[in-house]
Design an enzyme around this catalytic site. Structure first.
Site, PDB file in Angstrom:
ATOM      1  N   ILE A 114     101.374  69.107  -8.902  1.00 46.64           N
ATOM      2  CA  ILE A 114     100.741  67.886  -9.410  1.00 46.64           C
ATOM      3  C   ILE A 114      99.909  67.218  -8.308  1.00 46.64           C
ATOM      4  O   ILE A 114      98.768  66.815  -8.545  1.00 46.64           O
ATOM      5  CB  ILE A 114     101.809  66.924  -9.984  1.00 46.64           C
ATOM      6  CG1 ILE A 114     102.447  67.562 -11.233  1.00 46.64           C
ATOM      7  CG2 ILE A 114     101.201  65.564 -10.328  1.00 46.64           C
ATOM      8  CD1 ILE A 114     103.669  66.833 -11.776  1.00 46.64           C
ATOM      9  N   ARG A 168     108.964  59.772  -9.377  1.00 46.89           N
ATOM     10  CA  ARG A 168     110.157  59.204  -9.998  1.00 46.89           C
ATOM     11  C   ARG A 168     110.350  57.794  -9.439  1.00 46.89           C
ATOM     12  O   ARG A 168     110.020  57.539  -8.273  1.00 46.89           O
ATOM     13  CB  ARG A 168     111.401  60.042  -9.669  1.00 46.89           C
ATOM     14  CG  ARG A 168     111.451  61.380 -10.384  1.00 46.89           C
ATOM     15  CD  ARG A 168     111.851  61.243 -11.843  1.00 46.89           C
ATOM     16  NE  ARG A 168     111.963  62.539 -12.485  1.00 46.89           N
ATOM     17  CZ  ARG A 168     111.000  63.133 -13.188  1.00 46.89           C
ATOM     18  NH1 ARG A 168     109.835  62.545 -13.357  1.00 46.89           N
ATOM     19  NH2 ARG A 168     111.192  64.314 -13.749  1.00 46.89           N
ATOM     20  N   GLU A 176     114.690  52.746 -15.367  1.00 46.59           N
ATOM     21  CA  GLU A 176     113.990  52.809 -16.665  1.00 46.59           C
ATOM     22  C   GLU A 176     114.979  52.685 -17.823  1.00 46.59           C
ATOM     23  O   GLU A 176     116.075  53.242 -17.733  1.00 46.59           O
ATOM     24  CB  GLU A 176     113.257  54.152 -16.787  1.00 46.59           C
ATOM     25  CG  GLU A 176     112.153  54.291 -15.758  1.00 46.59           C
ATOM     26  CD  GLU A 176     111.518  55.680 -15.752  1.00 46.59           C
ATOM     27  OE1 GLU A 176     111.796  56.488 -16.661  1.00 46.59           O
ATOM     28  OE2 GLU A 176     110.748  55.944 -14.827  1.00 46.59           O
ATOM     29  N   HIS A 191     106.539  55.686 -18.399  1.00 47.67           N
ATOM     30  CA  HIS A 191     106.864  57.086 -18.067  1.00 47.67           C
ATOM     31  C   HIS A 191     106.261  58.059 -19.096  1.00 47.67           C
ATOM     32  O   HIS A 191     106.994  58.723 -19.828  1.00 47.67           O
ATOM     33  CB  HIS A 191     108.387  57.287 -17.971  1.00 47.67           C
ATOM     34  CG  HIS A 191     108.761  58.538 -17.220  1.00 47.67           C
ATOM     35  ND1 HIS A 191     109.952  58.692 -16.554  1.00 47.67           N
ATOM     36  CD2 HIS A 191     108.094  59.717 -17.042  1.00 47.67           C
ATOM     37  CE1 HIS A 191     110.012  59.891 -16.007  1.00 47.67           C
ATOM     38  NE2 HIS A 191     108.891  60.545 -16.298  1.00 47.67           N
TER      39      HIS A 191
HETATM   40  P1  NAP Z   1     106.238  70.838  -6.963  1.00 47.00           P
HETATM   41  O1  NAP Z   1     105.058  71.727  -7.171  1.00 47.00           O
HETATM   42  O2  NAP Z   1     107.577  71.459  -6.698  1.00 47.00           O
HETATM   43  O3  NAP Z   1     105.868  69.837  -5.764  1.00 47.00           O
HETATM   44  C1  NAP Z   1     106.826  69.023  -5.186  1.00 47.00           C
HETATM   45  C2  NAP Z   1     106.281  68.505  -3.886  1.00 47.00           C
HETATM   46  O4  NAP Z   1     107.278  67.649  -3.313  1.00 47.00           O
HETATM   47  C3  NAP Z   1     105.962  69.570  -2.857  1.00 47.00           C
HETATM   48  O5  NAP Z   1     104.707  69.321  -2.303  1.00 47.00           O
HETATM   49  C4  NAP Z   1     107.041  69.352  -1.781  1.00 47.00           C
HETATM   50  O6  NAP Z   1     106.606  69.626  -0.474  1.00 47.00           O
HETATM   51  C5  NAP Z   1     107.271  67.855  -1.924  1.00 47.00           C
HETATM   52  N1  NAP Z   1     108.521  67.479  -1.289  1.00 47.00           N
HETATM   53  C6  NAP Z   1     109.779  67.929  -1.558  1.00 47.00           C
HETATM   54  N2  NAP Z   1     110.654  67.381  -0.692  1.00 47.00           N
HETATM   55  C7  NAP Z   1     109.920  66.581   0.120  1.00 47.00           C
HETATM   56  C8  NAP Z   1     110.251  65.750   1.232  1.00 47.00           C
HETATM   57  N3  NAP Z   1     111.520  65.668   1.679  1.00 47.00           N
HETATM   58  N4  NAP Z   1     109.249  65.066   1.833  1.00 47.00           N
HETATM   59  C9  NAP Z   1     107.978  65.169   1.403  1.00 47.00           C
HETATM   60  N5  NAP Z   1     107.595  65.946   0.356  1.00 47.00           N
HETATM   61  C10 NAP Z   1     108.567  66.631  -0.266  1.00 47.00           C
HETATM   62  O7  NAP Z   1     106.457  69.886  -8.214  1.00 47.00           O
HETATM   63  P2  NAP Z   1     105.369  69.302  -9.240  1.00 47.00           P
HETATM   64  O8  NAP Z   1     105.290  70.191 -10.427  1.00 47.00           O
HETATM   65  O9  NAP Z   1     104.129  68.979  -8.493  1.00 47.00           O
HETATM   66  O10 NAP Z   1     106.125  67.955  -9.681  1.00 47.00           O
HETATM   67  C11 NAP Z   1     106.385  66.945  -8.734  1.00 47.00           C
HETATM   68  C12 NAP Z   1     107.242  65.832  -9.304  1.00 47.00           C
HETATM   69  O11 NAP Z   1     106.468  65.056 -10.219  1.00 47.00           O
HETATM   70  C13 NAP Z   1     108.445  66.287 -10.147  1.00 47.00           C
HETATM   71  O12 NAP Z   1     109.536  66.655  -9.338  1.00 47.00           O
HETATM   72  C14 NAP Z   1     108.726  65.073 -10.990  1.00 47.00           C
HETATM   73  O13 NAP Z   1     109.659  64.233 -10.339  1.00 47.00           O
HETATM   74  C15 NAP Z   1     107.377  64.358 -11.057  1.00 47.00           C
HETATM   75  N6  NAP Z   1     106.842  64.370 -12.444  1.00 47.00           N
HETATM   76  C16 NAP Z   1     106.594  63.183 -13.069  1.00 47.00           C
HETATM   77  C17 NAP Z   1     106.097  63.174 -14.373  1.00 47.00           C
HETATM   78  C18 NAP Z   1     105.808  61.886 -15.085  1.00 47.00           C
HETATM   79  O14 NAP Z   1     105.828  61.874 -16.309  1.00 47.00           O
HETATM   80  N7  NAP Z   1     105.503  60.817 -14.397  1.00 47.00           N
HETATM   81  C19 NAP Z   1     105.866  64.378 -15.045  1.00 47.00           C
HETATM   82  C20 NAP Z   1     106.116  65.565 -14.371  1.00 47.00           C
HETATM   83  C21 NAP Z   1     106.614  65.550 -13.065  1.00 47.00           C
HETATM   84  P3  NAP Z   1     106.469  71.142   0.100  1.00 47.00           P
HETATM   85  O15 NAP Z   1     105.313  71.726  -0.641  1.00 47.00           O
HETATM   86  O16 NAP Z   1     106.154  70.953   1.543  1.00 47.00           O
HETATM   87  O17 NAP Z   1     107.763  71.809  -0.187  1.00 47.00           O
END
Ligand code: NAP
Length: 313
Positions: free
Chosen positions: A155, A232, A261, A279
């Site tokens: 994302i 989140r 929420e 959300h």
């Molecule tokens: P993703 O591809 O797994 O990306 C997660 C990112 O978080 C990666 O860049 C990772 O870094 C980073 N991360 C993990 N631990 C970290 C830390 N300790 N410090 C800094 N960065 C850290 O997941 P995604 O598909 O992009 O989704 C991301 C998040 O968006 C989901 O987990 C969810 O909570 C949220 N989301 C929200 C909605 C909404 O409706 N608002 C919808 C979908 C998802 P690295 O690349 O370095 O490992």
């Protein structure tokens, strides 16, 4: 697969519920006065759980279901699942990555535009008839603003790609520096906040990232800075965010997610420099349908003994 017991933890997308009911023996946790009452009668029947961002599979639920083989979450985020417990018990886990990326990135851009160009305030201004007596006033330019992204995953990268089209310089903080991207990397969220005007939270929620946005980061972002959270709610220390906004130490915020929420801090409801969404990051009909189909595909693959399309564990 008619006789296989599958438990939905809370109401989700109607298409998912209907399709689950066609394929499995579907139990709805919310049909029972309490989870305990459900477990008393059906705990031995459940082989899979379908959860979401509201109710997932915590240690208590996993413990109560002795025949549980799989958790398929209707979300990409895994923060409502006790992954350690699943690993310990050999329970498979699947989520819905990639298919929702575009929608969530779109919402992040929408929030930035709404906060800086005061889109919601402009809309209310026209509807209230105030335009007849005066002009709205001036807003802040979005194109070209420096954007810092916490979590350059699927994302986060999609947000960066969109923001680049607006001429915005991008920088980021993730666990690791990405060798293939040209954006500037900062080793901490505070450093990142010091060097951008708009800070976007797009990382996974884990024990390490809970309250990754606290007072120090908000002060580094500063009175002209804007916080966007589409990750989140618990990524942000919400009382600190409210104080920073009230005291003018932060310029504005666009929030799709909240710590508690659907409760939202009263103070935020009264601020015109914040935009609040319930959300809805991935809640389009198109994406919800594809997410539901992916949940079904993961369950069917598991019970047919095939590899899962999108396994976590
Ligand atoms: P993703 O591809 O797994 O990306 C997660 C990112 O978080 C990666 O860049 C990772 O870094 C980073 N991360 C993990 N631990 C970290 C830390 N300790 N410090 C800094 N960065 C850290 O997941 P995604 O598909 O992009 O989704 C991301 C998040 O968006 C989901 O987990 C969810 O909570 C949220 N989301 C929200 C909605 C909404 O409706 N608002 C919808 C979908 C998802 P690295 O690349 O370095 O490992």
């Amino acid at each position: 697969m008619d006789g296989i017991g599958v438990l939905m933890t809370c109401p989700m997308f109607a298409h998912l519920e209907q399709e689950l009911a066609k394929r499995f023996k579907l139990y709805r946790l919310w049909d029972y006065p309490s989870p305990r009452r459900f477990f008393e009668t059906h705990s031995g029947s459940i082989r899979a759980v379908v959860g979401n961002t509201k109710v997932g599979a915590d240690a208590e639920l996993i413990h109560a279901l002795p025949r549980l083989e799989m958790v398929a979450t209707y979300s990409v985020g895994l923060d409502k699942i006790d992954l350690g417990k699943c690993r310990e018990k050999g329970i498979r886990v699947a989520n819905t990555p990639d298919v929702l990326t575009d929608d969530v990135a779109d919402v992040a851009i929408a929030l930035m535009l709404c906060v800086l160009r005061k889109v919601c305030g402009c809309d209310a201004f026209v509807r209230s008839g105030k335009w007849k007596s005066r002009d709205f006033g001036f807003t802040t330019k979005f194109s070209g603003q420096s954007i810092g992204i916490v979590g350059l995953g699927r994302i986060g990268s999609a947000i960066a790609k969109r923001a680049e089209a607006f001429g915005c310089p991008i920088s980021y903080h993730s666990r690791s520096e990405k060798p293939r991207v040209s954006y500037k990397y900062y080793p901490s969220a505070v450093e990142l906040a010091r060097h951008c005007r708009i800070l976007v939270v797009a990382c996974a929620l884990t024990a390490e990232t809970r309250h990754i946005i606290g007072r120090e980061v908000l002060d580094a972002l500063g009175p002209e800075g804007v916080l966007i959270n589409i990750g989140r709610g618990a990524h942000v220390d919400e009382p600190e965010l409210v104080s920073a906004l009230l005291e003018g130490r932060l310029g504005g915020a666009g929030l799709d997610v909240f710590e508690n929420e659907p409760e939202v801090a009263e103070e935020l409801l009264r601020m015109d420099n914040v935009v609040l969404l319930p959300h809805v990051g991935s809640d389009t009909v198109e994406t919800s349908t594809v997410m539901a189909d992916l949940v079904l595909a993961n369950l069917e693959a598991h019970f047919a003994g095939n590899p899962l399309p999108t396994p976590v564990i």
